[in-house]
Design an enzyme around this catalytic site. Structure first.
Site, PDB file in Angstrom:
ATOM      1  N   ASP A  73       0.874  -1.162   0.000  1.00  0.00           N
ATOM      2  CA  ASP A  73       0.000   0.000   0.000  1.00  0.00           C
ATOM      3  C   ASP A  73       0.917   1.219   0.000  1.00  0.00           C
ATOM      4  O   ASP A  73       1.536   1.545   1.014  1.00  0.00           O
ATOM      5  CB  ASP A  73      -0.898  -0.010   1.235  1.00  0.00           C
ATOM      6  CG  ASP A  73      -1.900   1.131   1.238  1.00  0.00           C
ATOM      7  OD1 ASP A  73      -1.692   2.115   0.501  1.00  0.00           O
ATOM      8  OD2 ASP A  73      -2.890   1.054   1.999  1.00  0.00           O
ATOM      9  N   SER A 163      -0.941  12.559 -17.239  1.00  0.00           N
ATOM     10  CA  SER A 163      -1.997  12.692 -18.240  1.00  0.00           C
ATOM     11  C   SER A 163      -2.118  14.138 -18.676  1.00  0.00           C
ATOM     12  O   SER A 163      -1.575  15.054 -18.038  1.00  0.00           O
ATOM     13  CB  SER A 163      -3.341  12.209 -17.686  1.00  0.00           C
ATOM     14  OG  SER A 163      -3.967  13.228 -16.940  1.00  0.00           O
ATOM     15  N   TYR A 175      -7.315  16.568  -9.258  1.00  0.00           N
ATOM     16  CA  TYR A 175      -6.665  15.753 -10.288  1.00  0.00           C
ATOM     17  C   TYR A 175      -5.679  16.587 -11.097  1.00  0.00           C
ATOM     18  O   TYR A 175      -4.524  16.205 -11.284  1.00  0.00           O
ATOM     19  CB  TYR A 175      -7.728  15.149 -11.203  1.00  0.00           C
ATOM     20  CG  TYR A 175      -7.175  14.268 -12.306  1.00  0.00           C
ATOM     21  CD1 TYR A 175      -6.914  12.922 -12.072  1.00  0.00           C
ATOM     22  CD2 TYR A 175      -6.939  14.780 -13.581  1.00  0.00           C
ATOM     23  CE1 TYR A 175      -6.421  12.109 -13.090  1.00  0.00           C
ATOM     24  CE2 TYR A 175      -6.444  13.976 -14.600  1.00  0.00           C
ATOM     25  CZ  TYR A 175      -6.189  12.642 -14.337  1.00  0.00           C
ATOM     26  OH  TYR A 175      -5.684  11.843 -15.342  1.00  0.00           O
ATOM     27  N   LYS A 179      -1.609  16.081 -11.083  1.00  0.00           N
ATOM     28  CA  LYS A 179      -0.909  15.674 -12.306  1.00  0.00           C
ATOM     29  C   LYS A 179       0.130  16.719 -12.711  1.00  0.00           C
ATOM     30  O   LYS A 179       1.223  16.372 -13.170  1.00  0.00           O
ATOM     31  CB  LYS A 179      -1.910  15.444 -13.441  1.00  0.00           C
ATOM     32  CG  LYS A 179      -2.750  14.187 -13.294  1.00  0.00           C
ATOM     33  CD  LYS A 179      -1.899  12.927 -13.266  1.00  0.00           C
ATOM     34  CE  LYS A 179      -2.749  11.665 -13.260  1.00  0.00           C
ATOM     35  NZ  LYS A 179      -1.930  10.422 -13.148  1.00  0.00           N
ATOM     36  N   THR A 210      -8.817   0.419 -19.777  1.00  0.00           N
ATOM     37  CA  THR A 210      -8.624  -0.273 -18.512  1.00  0.00           C
ATOM     38  C   THR A 210      -9.936  -0.927 -18.081  1.00  0.00           C
ATOM     39  O   THR A 210     -10.993  -0.698 -18.675  1.00  0.00           O
ATOM     40  CB  THR A 210      -8.181   0.709 -17.425  1.00  0.00           C
ATOM     41  OG1 THR A 210      -9.238   1.679 -17.221  1.00  0.00           O
ATOM     42  CG2 THR A 210      -6.900   1.443 -17.816  1.00  0.00           C
TER      43      THR A 210
END
Length: 267
Positions: A73, A163, A175, A179, A210
């Site tokens: 983890d 991304s 996000y 990134k 995916t």
């Protein structure tokens, strides 16, 4: 002989998805690939998606590489350091490190209707924390642990899976910020590692098929999508390029790398 025979890779987050595809892409070229993940055989899965690190390791071996599974983890720094230490102790080297683990996607499977988190002010702060802890921080901690071995060898490749969300403003605040931080982390690491012969790049896949994307396929246009293995072949191409330092510090895209190196998507 396959070009990556004798080379050792550590792929973080490879129970499924992009991480698994990268592991298999390296396996095609004969690498020894250590794969980490939280989803392990016989344990309760942390998400409702298929795949375990043991299954990925077995596929690596069946494809001509050597697969080794590590339960980890990466939100826990000690587990992360222990995973890197195991690779170095057993294999004596790390030639390729792929930082693929990410967080903040929990709303895909925790039952939260997406419209309830349509603005950053509606999201629990845990979304931000997950993106930066499981993503940016874990990328940094893993790199700190792995780089001394690469520097000692005078070579190596670090790939942060990122991304285009880093360059856009419509992909969510947590996000996009995480990134962008991932990309700048690579740029700064590349600056310090260049003189040691170690390359560091941010990799932008396209829309990848995916397990989670396919689960929502009825809502997504997959016309220009790519397979996880296509992403893996992009990383393998970089790993086999003796002049890879020309890419260091840069954002590289799977389609551009396909044009440069000539690999294809198996579909």
């Amino acid at each position: 002989m396959a070009p990556l025979v004798g080379k050792v890779a550590l792929i973080r987050g490879a129970s499924r998805g992009v991480g698994k595809g990268i592991a298999l892409g390296l396996a095609e070229q004969g690498a020894t690939v250590y794969v980490t993940g939280r989803t392990t055989a016989g344990a309760a899965p942390p998400t409702p998606l298929p795949g375990t690190v043991e299954e990925t390791a077995a596929e690596i071996t069946s494809m001509g590489g050597v697969g080794v599974a590590i339960s980890c983890d990466h939100r826990d720094d000690d587990q992360t350091r222990a995973a890197v230490r195991r690779v170095v102790d057993e294999a004596g080297r790390i030639d390729v490190l792929v930082n693929n683990v990410w967080g903040g996607y929990e709303y895909f499977w925790d039952g939260t209707p997406f419209w309830e988190e349509a603005g950053f002010w509606t999201q629990p702060l845990e979304r931000w924390d997950a993106a930066f802890q499981a993503g940016v921080r874990a990328h940094y901690v893993t790199s700190v642990a792995a780089v001394p071995t690469m520097v000692a060898a005078g070579s190596g490749l670090i790939v942060n899976v990122s991304s285009e969300g880093a360059e856009k403003t419509d992909t969510g605040v947590a996000y996009g910020a995480a990134k962008a931080a991932t990309d700048h982390l690579i740029a700064c690491m590349a600056h310090e590692l260049r003189d040691h012969g170690v390359a560091a790049v941010s990799l932008y896949p396209g829309l990848v098929r995916t397990e989670s994307v396919l689960k929502a396929a009825e809502f997504i246009d997959l016309t220009d999508s790519e397979s996880p293995l296509f992403v893996g072949r992009a990383v393998a191409a970089l790993a086999t390029d003796k002049a890879v330092l020309r890419h260091t510090g840069q954002v590289v895209r799977t389609n551009s790398l396909s044009n440069e190196y000539g690999f294809t998507d198996p579909g």
